[in-house]
Design a protein around this motif. Structure first.
Motif, short mmCIF file in Angstrom:
data_model
loop_
_atom_site.label_atom_id
_atom_site.label_comp_id
_atom_site.label_asym_id
_atom_site.label_seq_id
_atom_site.Cartn_x
_atom_site.Cartn_y
_atom_site.Cartn_z
N VAL A 1 63.75 52.88 46.11
CA VAL A 1 63.46 54.55 45.40
C VAL A 1 64.29 55.12 46.35
O VAL A 1 65.14 56.89 46.19
CB VAL A 1 62.20 54.82 45.36
CG1 VAL A 1 61.85 55.24 46.35
CG2 VAL A 1 62.22 56.24 45.03
N ASP A 2 64.86 55.00 48.09
CA ASP A 2 65.21 55.93 48.70
C ASP A 2 66.69 56.16 49.18
O ASP A 2 67.29 55.08 49.29
CB ASP A 2 64.86 55.68 50.44
CG ASP A 2 62.91 56.17 50.15
OD1 ASP A 2 62.39 57.02 49.61
OD2 ASP A 2 62.76 55.31 50.85
N PHE A 3 67.13 57.30 49.13
CA PHE A 3 68.67 57.70 49.40
C PHE A 3 69.32 58.72 51.14
O PHE A 3 68.44 58.92 50.47
CB PHE A 3 69.60 57.74 48.62
CG PHE A 3 70.83 57.59 48.50
CD1 PHE A 3 71.63 58.40 49.54
CD2 PHE A 3 71.95 57.25 47.84
CE1 PHE A 3 73.18 57.92 49.71
CE2 PHE A 3 73.01 56.76 47.30
CZ PHE A 3 73.37 57.39 49.22
N VAL A 4 69.36 57.27 52.00
CA VAL A 4 68.91 58.41 53.64
C VAL A 4 70.73 58.81 53.19
O VAL A 4 71.52 58.08 53.15
CB VAL A 4 68.78 57.12 54.83
CG1 VAL A 4 68.92 58.05 55.66
CG2 VAL A 4 68.01 56.94 54.66
N ALA A 5 71.16 60.04 53.51
CA ALA A 5 72.15 60.75 53.63
C ALA A 5 72.46 61.70 54.84
O ALA A 5 72.00 62.12 55.01
CB ALA A 5 72.22 61.12 52.38
#
Length: 375
Positions: free
Chosen positions: A68-72
């Motif tokens: 579910v996570d998007f690291v940006a």
């Protein structure tokens, strides 16, 4: 006939529907984003990520994960981070930079306030409160009812690093949580206090999301670096060569201090290429001071990037600000590899610094050293 988007808009569209974890700050964004990605991977989260440099473990800067996570990495240089609407954010520090875009220090700092206001009200912001700019931002976020996790060496930090030790290319520290007490020791495979703070911020995000410390620790401890962030380029004739992206005085200071530890009993030789005329005009004196702990310094001319040359500003201004006489201004880029090889002896460490073409010097320096010692 193709539709063209700014990178920030394209990235925002890719992140749509994910829980966005955005990493901002004047310095340390790439490393912190990379450390957070590695920590979440070790915790089994399989995050998507978009980073400003390639992860050494994967060889890529972007990945579409199943989690579910998007690291940006949230770049502030042109205000792009104001496009994102993260669930959680990290602010490593707030220093003066990119004044060619923002105009004033006040406007630059105000952009971080605007960024923090875009964080989901159900989410949180991690601030490295050892930095005055990030600490002040943390107080402003709290004053409007936002949740802040403060990290650092400060006794007031919610997640604190203590007992820091630097040995060769490693950094070791103890982690303590304000509520649950001591969590354990962490050893990073990258040198320097600034990387300890980056790792602490990554750990804070993972813990706040509910992941266990041991698995998060495994991720940050196994992290071996990002392209152009204190990157080991090789060794020849007992001379080690590293390359790093530092181009702001604070970044230069941190990497020079870290390289000094790695150099051990050897001498530290630094080749620095200033980036942008505007930045050099503002910070030449501070750049020279930050370079001064090196035993020998070679300053190249300015990498112009998006600006035109100004005859009144050059790398010579930085060289003149170095606080010893073992410094040379060398405007001929092709002459630098041989010059560095001539300065170095077995046991020394050569560090190339800057955001421009200086990154290409590493292999040429190693070749020059090999040629010199072959003769």
């Amino acid at each position: 006939g193709l539709r063209v988007w700014p990178r920030s808009a394209a990235l925002a569209s890719v992140m749509h529907g994910r829980r966005v974890l955005a990493v901002a700050g004047t310095h340390g964004k790439t490393t912190t984003t990379s450390l957070l990605t590695s920590a979440l991977q070790a915790a089994g989260a399989d995050p998507s990520y978009a980073i400003g440099g390639d992860l050494a473990t994967t060889g890529t800067n972007a990945y579409d994960g199943s989690g579910v996570d998007f690291v940006a990495e949230a770049d502030e240089s042109d205000g792009a981070f104001l496009v994102y609407a993260p669930y959680a954010a990290v602010v490593t520090n707030v220093d003066a930079d990119h004044l060619d875009h923002f105009g004033t220090v006040q406007a630059y700092r105000r952009a971080f306030d605007d960024f923090s206001e875009r964080v989901d009200r159900r989410g949180f912001v991690v601030c490295v409160i050892d930095d005055p700019g990030a600490a002040a931002l943390a107080e402003r976020i709290r004053s409007r009812g936002g949740e802040v996790v403060g990290v650092g060496e400060s006794a007031s930090a919610g997640l604190r690093a203590s007992e820091l030790r630097f040995e060769g290319a490693t950094s070791t520290f103890q982690v303590t949580h304000v509520d649950s007490g001591p969590l354990g020791e962490v050893t990073l495979q990258i040198p320097g206090r600034h990387y300890v703070l980056d790792a602490l911020a990554a750990l804070a995000v993972g813990l706040r999301l509910g992941h266990g410390f041991d698995r998060l620790r495994t991720g940050v401890s196994g992290f071996t670096g990002t392209h152009r962030r204190m990157e080991f380029k090789g060794e020849a004739a007992g001379i080690r060569v590293y390359d790093s992206y530092a181009h702001h005085p604070r970044e230069i200071d941190a990497d020079v201090q870290a390289a000094r530890t790695v150099a051990g009993s050897g001498r530290l030789i630094v080749a620095f290429q200033p980036h942008l005329v505007s930045r050099t005009r503002i910070f030449a004196t501070e750049m020279g001071a930050a370079l001064s702990p090196a035993d020998d310094v070679v300053v190249l001319d300015i990498y112009l990037a998006r600006e035109s040359a100004d005859p009144s500003v050059s790398g010579a201004d930085v060289a003149a600000a170095v606080r010893h006489d073992r410094v040379r201004f060398e405007p001929d880029f092709d002459a630098v590899p041989t010059l560095l090889a001539e300065l170095a002896r077995p046991g020394d460490l050569i560090l190339t610094l800057g955001a421009g073409t200086v990154t290409h010097l590493g292999p040429r320096v190693l070749a020059a050293v090999e040629e010199m010692h072959r003769g």
